[in-house]
Design a protein around this motif. Structure first.
Motif, PDB file in Angstrom:
ATOM      1  N   UNK A  67       0.844  -1.455   0.128  1.00 48.19           N
ATOM      2  CA  UNK A  67      -0.714   0.013  -0.050  1.00 48.19           C
ATOM      3  C   UNK A  67       0.606   1.283  -0.429  1.00 48.19           C
ATOM      4  N   UNK A  68       1.878   1.270   0.863  1.00 50.12           N
ATOM      5  CA  UNK A  68       2.564   2.515   0.643  1.00 50.12           C
ATOM      6  C   UNK A  68       3.497   2.427  -0.651  1.00 50.12           C
ATOM      7  N   UNK A  69       3.943   1.423  -0.908  1.00 53.36           N
ATOM      8  CA  UNK A  69       4.224   1.429  -2.205  1.00 53.36           C
ATOM      9  C   UNK A  69       3.278   2.009  -3.328  1.00 53.36           C
ATOM     10  N   UNK A  70       2.258   1.773  -3.484  1.00 59.05           N
ATOM     11  CA  UNK A  70       1.415   2.436  -4.328  1.00 59.05           C
ATOM     12  C   UNK A  70       1.243   3.609  -4.294  1.00 59.05           C
ATOM     13  N   UNK A  71       0.539   4.246  -3.251  1.00 62.57           N
ATOM     14  CA  UNK A  71       0.670   5.622  -2.681  1.00 62.57           C
ATOM     15  C   UNK A  71       1.471   6.739  -2.618  1.00 62.57           C
ATOM     16  N   UNK A  72       2.689   5.869  -3.298  1.00 58.28           N
ATOM     17  CA  UNK A  72       4.265   7.104  -3.315  1.00 58.28           C
ATOM     18  C   UNK A  72       3.872   7.164  -4.537  1.00 58.28           C
ATOM     19  N   UNK A  92       0.797   2.672  11.374  1.00 55.27           N
ATOM     20  CA  UNK A  92       1.557   3.060  11.607  1.00 55.27           C
ATOM     21  C   UNK A  92       2.627   3.169  10.839  1.00 55.27           C
ATOM     22  N   UNK A  93       3.280   2.104   9.363  1.00 60.44           N
ATOM     23  CA  UNK A  93       3.610   2.490   8.956  1.00 60.44           C
ATOM     24  C   UNK A  93       3.244   3.773   8.122  1.00 60.44           C
ATOM     25  N   UNK A  94       2.117   3.827   7.757  1.00 63.37           N
ATOM     26  CA  UNK A  94       1.528   4.570   6.657  1.00 63.37           C
ATOM     27  C   UNK A  94       2.303   5.690   7.730  1.00 63.37           C
ATOM     28  N   UNK A  95       1.730   6.277   8.637  1.00 65.68           N
ATOM     29  CA  UNK A  95       1.837   7.862   9.206  1.00 65.68           C
ATOM     30  C   UNK A  95       3.099   7.873   9.289  1.00 65.68           C
ATOM     31  N   UNK A  96       4.406   6.785   8.842  1.00 63.11           N
ATOM     32  CA  UNK A  96       5.499   7.274   9.623  1.00 63.11           C
ATOM     33  C   UNK A  96       6.018   7.779   7.807  1.00 63.11           C
ATOM     34  N   UNK A  98       4.253   9.095   5.308  1.00 61.57           N
ATOM     35  CA  UNK A  98       3.716  10.340   5.083  1.00 61.57           C
ATOM     36  C   UNK A  98       2.876  10.284   4.422  1.00 61.57           C
ATOM     37  N   UNK A  99       2.260   8.992   3.641  1.00 64.04           N
ATOM     38  CA  UNK A  99       0.783   8.801   2.890  1.00 64.04           C
ATOM     39  C   UNK A  99      -0.033   8.605   3.442  1.00 64.04           C
ATOM     40  N   UNK A 100      -0.902   9.099   4.769  1.00 62.14           N
ATOM     41  CA  UNK A 100      -1.907   8.880   4.911  1.00 62.14           C
ATOM     42  C   UNK A 100      -2.608   9.805   4.490  1.00 62.14           C
TER      43      UNK A 100
END
Length: 286
Positions: A67-72, A92-96, A98-100
């Motif tokens: 999900x983080x890769x996709x958001x980036x 936690x990881x999403x906020x860390x 910066x893609x929340x």
């Protein structure tokens, strides 16, 4: 003593915790699963632009690495997972990272997705969520749900765990004093039944070494997805040529590792290699 509740996937991933986030970057072998997957996502996902952010569903997204890769990459993402621990880690990881503002996290099950028809431009079901569904009718329901929530002609990505890879790894490591070879005695029954369960381990007087899991052959995966109304574009091996080695890659220099990656790219869609890979990924169209 066998503890059946610990083989339940939700319980397992609650206890697995941070290790699920670390798994895909743990070592060279596990990174091959990651690299092979994002290669297919890059190829088949609809393009994102500054003024166009397609909505992607990440089913069984765990701690949020995809999900983080996709958001980036510019996508809007909805992550769904049944494990409360994994959902909390994902937040936690999403906020860390910066893609929340681009990723939302929900409780959910691949067999019953709480979304309207054709909500998402693309759907990902990566790492094996459908492998955790033991009942055949429910696996079909899960695959049908992936199609239902995806826009017509949108891509659906489904990775599962491979039967032959599991058996061959266990045979290779048997007698070496490693966990990979501890389940040798259950392998004939696993081949016959294709389901690893606490009951299977108990029949062989051992504690289960992993979670409840259905292990796939390539053709079985194609049939499942086709019967769910998905058009299968390709099925690829993820760990591929490295699938039966798993360890000791640290002895190889980077050019040798790059050669393994090149071999995987050359043989990625070979049906024989797909069938022996620990994870295989199907790319489909809704």
């Amino acid at each position: 003593m066998v503890h059946p509740n610990r083989t339940d996937p939700e319980t397992y991933y609650d206890e697995y915790g941070e290790q699920e986030w670390e798994r895909l970057d743990r070592d060279f072998f596990h990174r091959l699963e990651w690299e092979g997957t994002v290669e297919q996502l890059d190829t088949y996902l609809p393009s994102s632009q500054p003024n166009h952010s397609p909505h992607v569903l990440d089913v069984g997204g765990g701690a949020g690495r995809y999900s983080i890769w996709l958001a980036r990459k510019g996508y809007t993402v909805t992550l769904v997972d049944p494990s409360e621990t994994q959902r909390e880690l994902a937040r936690e990881k999403i906020e860390k990272h910066g893609v929340d503002d681009r990723v939302t996290v929900h409780a959910g099950d691949v067999r019953d997705l709480d979304f309207e028809d054709e909500t998402f431009a693309a759907t990902c079901c990566l790492g094996g969520p459908i492998s955790h569904v033991l009942d055949g009718a429910e696996r079909l329901r899960a695959a049908t749900e992936l199609r239902r929530v995806t826009t017509s002609d949108g891509p659906v990505f489904v990775s599962v765990m491979g039967l032959i890879g599991m058996v061959m790894i266990t045979v290779q490591y048997a007698g070496r004093g490693t966990a990979d070879g501890d389940d040798l005695s259950v392998m004939p029954d696993l081949v016959r039944e294709r389901d690893y369960t606490a009951a299977l381990a108990q029949r062989h007087d051992m504690d289960p070494a992993l979670f409840d899991c259905h292990f796939f052959r390539r053709d079985e995966l194609v049939d499942l997805l086709s019967n769910a109304g998905l058009a299968v574009e390709t099925v690829v091996a993820l760990e591929g040529v490295a699938g039966l080695r798993r360890t000791h890659f640290e002895a190889l220099d980077e050019p040798a590792r790059d050669t393994i990656r090149e071999l995987n790219d050359l043989l990625r869609t070979d049906s024989s290699l797909v069938d022996v890979s620990p994870h295989m990924l199907a790319v489909c169209w809704a």
